[in-house]
Design an enzyme around this catalytic site. Sequence first.
Site, mmCIF file in Angstrom:
data_model
loop_
_atom_site.group_PDB
_atom_site.id
_atom_site.type_symbol
_atom_site.label_atom_id
_atom_site.label_comp_id
_atom_site.label_asym_id
_atom_site.label_seq_id
_atom_site.Cartn_x
_atom_site.Cartn_y
_atom_site.Cartn_z
ATOM 1 N N SER A 101 0.810 -1.215 0.000
ATOM 2 C CA SER A 101 0.000 0.000 0.000
ATOM 3 C C SER A 101 0.846 1.269 0.000
ATOM 4 O O SER A 101 0.334 2.354 -0.199
ATOM 5 C CB SER A 101 -0.943 0.001 1.210
ATOM 6 O OG SER A 101 -0.200 0.138 2.395
ATOM 7 N N LYS A 138 0.812 3.847 6.930
ATOM 8 C CA LYS A 138 0.128 4.757 6.010
ATOM 9 C C LYS A 138 0.659 6.179 6.240
ATOM 10 O O LYS A 138 1.359 6.447 7.214
ATOM 11 C CB LYS A 138 -1.385 4.760 6.297
ATOM 12 C CG LYS A 138 -2.117 3.447 6.004
ATOM 13 C CD LYS A 138 -2.312 3.227 4.514
ATOM 14 C CE LYS A 138 -3.054 1.933 4.232
ATOM 15 N NZ LYS A 138 -2.312 0.712 4.634
#
Lengths: 180, 420
Positions: A101, A138
Site C-alpha cells: 500500500s 500509512k
Amino acid sequence: MLHGRKGIGGRPRSEPTKVVRLPLPIAQLGARLARLRNMGDVAALLAVAPWKQAAVPLVGSNAACGFPSPADDHLDRPLDFNELLIENPASTFAVRIAGESMISAGLFPGDIAIVDRSRRPTNGSIVLALLDGEFTIKRYRMRSGGVLLQAENPAFADILVSEEANFEVWGVVTRSIRML
Amino acid sequence: MAVRVALVDCNNFYASCERVFQPHLRGKPIIVLSNNDGCVIARSNEAKALGIAMGEPWHLVRERLPTKGIIVRSSNYALYGDMSARVMQVLARFTPLFEAYSIDEAFLGLAGLGGREEPHLRELRATVARETGIPVSVGFAPTKTLAKLANRFAKKEAACDGVLVLDGAYSALPYLDRCELTDLWGISHRLAARLSAMGIVSPRALAGTDARHMRERFGVVMERLVLELQGVPCIGLEDAPADRKSILCSRSFGRMVTDRREMEEAVATYVARAAEKMRRQNLATAQLHLFLHTNRFRPADPQYAASRTIALNVATADTMRLTTAALDLLGGLWRDGYAYKKAGVMLLELVPARQVQQGLFDKADSNRRKALMTAIDAINRDHGRGTVTLAAAGRTQAWALKSAMRSPRFTTRWDELLAV
C-alpha cells in the site's frame, strides 16, 4: 625530594655498602615495586599502565623510514551507519514491510522500515499505526473530520479513522532500507 | 540537598513486552512459561484474576482450568532483555543517580524538584510508555523501602494512575496500615512470624519500634529497615551492580534423559554457558557444584536427586578445566535406570580473574588458554551462541529445551522482525 619513612629500600644502618653500576631499569626496580604494592598487580612491574586501553586507528603509517603518510594528521572515524539511521536508540525499532500500500512512498515488500516511537506524527508523516488491533503503515493526514490514513498506491483506498475506532500511532517511520 | 528515591517498576513486564508487538493480546489473560515450558513465571492482570499462581506448573494449570482464551507464551528472554535495556536507557535520561535493580525495576535518585515531583514523575512515566510501549508504575519517597511501598500502591490503586508520591514517613502511615508485614521489602514469611511472636504484627507497629532495640534483637539489616520506614535513608543507591556471589546455569530437559552420554553433553553445555557468563564479569571460580534430579511432579516414576561440590585447587575461568571437573563429578553422581528431568551447574567462590592465587601443584590459567577462551567468547558473540563448543557438549543436543510457544524475537533478529 621525599620525606618521612621510606616505603621501600633503605638498608640496615650497621652494614657496609658498596657502589655499583646498574642498568637504569634495574636501578629503578625499587620504585616500581612500590607501585606494585599500591596496586597489587604484577603488571605494575612493566613500565606500562595495564588498565589503559586505547583504540588505535588502523590507518596510518608505521614505516620507520621513508616519507610519512600525509593522511596521518587527518585520521577520522569510519562511517557509522547507525548515526544515519537512528536518532534515539531506546525508541527505535525495525519493521519488515509486507504490504504494497505504500510503494509510491518507496516502501516495498521486503524493505526494512525504521520506526521511531519518540517522534510525534505531524501532518504528512508516514506512521506505523494501530487501527482496531491491526498494524498498518500509512501516511498520516490531519483533516477536519479527524485523522485520514492515506495509502501511497492507487489500488488502495484511504481510511478515514472514525470517532469510535480504536486508533493509535505506534511510531513514526523515519527511514527505509532496501537490499538491492 | 536531600536526595529522595523513585522506584520505577514495569507492570507485568514480560506480558507487556509481548503486547508491544502483538496488540491483539491487550486485555487478554497472558501467561509466560519458564524455560522448557515448565512453570508459570509471569502473568498479566487478567491471568492473575483467573487465579493462576506464580510458579504453578503449566500441566497443573491445564488440568485445573479451561485454558481456552488464555494466551500462553514460552519465555522470550532475547525480547525481554532488549526491552529492559530500552526502558533503563530512557529512565537514565531523567537522573544521573540511577540503579537498575532488576530486569524490570530501577531506583532513581531525585533532588531539587521542590514540590514538582509528581508532574515530573508523570512525565517520566509517559515518556517510557511513548518510547518503549511499556507501562510502568512509580513510587516516590524519602527512602528506598518507602519507595517500594509507594510503588505497590501506585500499581494497585486506580486512583494513583501509576504514580504515588509520599512526602515523608508521616504520609506513608495510611499505606502502612493497608498492607502486611510480608509486603514490605526484605521481610520474609519467617521473619514476619518472628516479629508477630514479639507482638509486632503490622507494618505500622514495626515502623513504631525503636531501631536500636531492633538491632540488638535482629541485627543491622532490621535496624536499617525500621529506620527506612521512619523516613531515614539507610540503603544507598548503588550505581554499579554488586559482583555476583555465584553463577548458575540449569535447565529442565526437553525430554527425559536416560542416557549417560546425553547427560554429559548437557552438563558440558551448562558449564560452557556458566563459564562464559563468568568471564564476561572478569571472574574466576574455585568451586563447582553439580546437581541433577528426576521429575518430582511424576511421583509414580522412580525418584533420584543428587548433588556434589568440588573445590578446585586454583580458581579458573577455563571452560576445559571446568568441564573436566564437572564430568568427574557426574561420574560419581550418575545412576543408571532413572529418567532425569533437570541438571544444573553452579560456580561458587567467585574471585576477580586478575587476583587468582597460584597453587602449590596447580598453575593458574595460562595466557594461551585465556586467549583461547577470549577468542571462543568473541566468536560465539558475533556468530551466535554455540558456534564454537567443546566436543563434549555434543552437536545434536536432542535433550535441549523446548520453547514451543515463543513469540518472534522482534528486536534482536533480522529474520524475526514484525511484518506490516
